[in-house]
Design a protein around this motif. Structure first.
Motif, mmCIF file in Angstrom:
data_model
loop_
_atom_site.group_PDB
_atom_site.id
_atom_site.type_symbol
_atom_site.label_atom_id
_atom_site.label_comp_id
_atom_site.label_asym_id
_atom_site.label_seq_id
_atom_site.Cartn_x
_atom_site.Cartn_y
_atom_site.Cartn_z
ATOM 1 N N GLY A 6 119.174 22.360 14.115
ATOM 2 C CA GLY A 6 119.230 23.442 13.146
ATOM 3 C C GLY A 6 119.308 22.919 11.728
ATOM 4 O O GLY A 6 119.121 21.736 11.465
ATOM 5 N N GLY A 7 119.596 23.827 10.799
ATOM 6 C CA GLY A 7 119.712 23.430 9.405
ATOM 7 C C GLY A 7 118.581 23.965 8.564
ATOM 8 O O GLY A 7 117.723 24.709 9.035
ATOM 9 N N PRO A 8 118.539 23.595 7.282
ATOM 10 C CA PRO A 8 117.509 24.110 6.377
ATOM 11 C C PRO A 8 116.105 23.676 6.781
ATOM 12 O O PRO A 8 115.136 24.354 6.485
ATOM 13 C CB PRO A 8 117.906 23.512 5.017
ATOM 14 C CG PRO A 8 118.776 22.334 5.345
ATOM 15 C CD PRO A 8 119.491 22.699 6.597
ATOM 16 N N LEU A 9 115.997 22.528 7.466
ATOM 17 C CA LEU A 9 114.702 22.055 7.965
ATOM 18 C C LEU A 9 114.827 21.834 9.472
ATOM 19 O O LEU A 9 115.071 20.716 9.931
ATOM 20 C CB LEU A 9 114.288 20.755 7.265
ATOM 21 C CG LEU A 9 114.009 20.852 5.766
ATOM 22 C CD1 LEU A 9 113.762 19.480 5.169
ATOM 23 C CD2 LEU A 9 112.799 21.763 5.503
#
Length: 320
Positions: free
Chosen positions: A98-101
């Motif tokens: 997961g995460g922003p990218l």
């Protein structure tokens, strides 16, 4: 005013408790047949797979005994994976990140599913394989698109040598020969690697200009050549003589076939349902695969009938 606020807070607490209890109860019901403990990926007589039984898309590596009924209790390792494969005690787990990218992590695990190496990848998980010796590991991720049935998708397929730690994140640059001629095209995509017993030869699909070729690669020489058109997601039999694969039908679905590598004769299998999976071999005479939310098995000679092998499962490997 304070009384209203107190009442509102009380209602929120009650709602929270209710949601929490409902979630707990659902998880408890989903886990009723699951025993959590470390798995030994070298222990024979086991079917290892990705368990898809719990709510919320939470998937972990689990195992049951070979030959046990499809709904038997399973041992859960707790290792979260979307795709998993194992050979000689070395496993590869494709785990979404997961995460922003968002992306995928390829986790190389030991016989007790402890993570020994992490390779960060782009895209979403698609295929995973380990050679029989445990030395060679491969994965495929979608970097654009999310289905082999869609036009315009793009894949990255990597290979990792666990003995040397040499890692290729994308094998698209391997020199490719199509029909005896050196081939170059910007739309080349590889997916679904399957390793031979020598840890050098491998088979894969290469897609280009509307074709899906079965290719044979030579890791040491770093070259590949096409064998046959219309073959996707190859899986080499334990004896090294046949390839199980999915073949596209005219209605946009796939049917499982087995290709004899000596004669190039194709045999359609008894499974007539759509199978969008890289099949695996239960033994030299039986192919297993994901169909819907379950794992099935069918004879590799085209006879017999499909049988349910494990419910709410995917990515099976037979440990013998």
């Amino acid at each position: 005013m304070k009384r209203v606020l107190a009442l509102a807070l009380g209602l929120l607490v009650l709602v929270g408790v209710g949601v929490g209890y409902s979630t707990f109860a659902a998880d408890r019901n989903d886990d009723s047949a699951v025993e959590r403990r470390a798995l030994d990926l070298t222990a024979g007589g086991r079917l290892v797979f990705v368990d898809t039984s719990r709510a919320g898309g939470h998937r972990t590596v689990a195992a049951t005994g070979l030959g046990e009924p499809p709904g038997s209790a399973r041992t859960d390792s707790g290792l979260r994976c979307e795709r998993f494969a194992v050979g000689a005690g070395t496993g590869v787990c494709l785990q979404t990140r997961g995460g922003p990218l968002p992306g995928t992590d390829a986790l190389i695990v030991d016989r007790t599913t402890n993570v020994r190496r992490r390779v960060e990848l782009a895209g979403t998980p698609s295929r995973a394989r380990v050679s029989a010796s445990g030395r060679m590991v491969s994965w495929t991720v979608f970097v654009t698109g999310d289905s082999y049935n869609k036009t315009g998708f793009s894949t990255w397929t990597g290979i990792l040598d666990t003995r040397t730690d040499y890692t290729l994140l994308n094998i698209e640059a391997i020199p490719l020969t199509v029909d005896g001629k050196r081939y170059r095209s910007p739309d080349v995509n590889y997916w679904g690697v399957s390793f031979a017993a020598d840890d050098n030869r491998f088979y894969a699909t290469v897609g280009t200009k509307g074709h899906t070729y079965l290719v044979e690669g030579d890791y040491a020489k770093w070259e590949a050549h096409t064998i046959r058109d219309g073959v996707e997601c190859p899986s080499l039999s334990p004896d090294g003589t046949r390839i199980a694969f999915k073949k596209r039908s005219g209605n946009g679905t796939w049917r499982l076939h087995v290709l004899d590598l000596a004669t190039l004769h194709e045999t359609p299998l008894a499974e007539r349902a759509n199978v969008d999976d890289q099949a695996a071999w239960l033994d030299d005479a039986t192919v297993m695969y994901g169909r819907g939310h379950d794992v099935y098995a069918t004879p590799a000679d085209g006879g017999g009938t499909p049988r349910l092998l494990a419910t709410k499962a995917a990515s099976p490997t037979a440990l013998r």
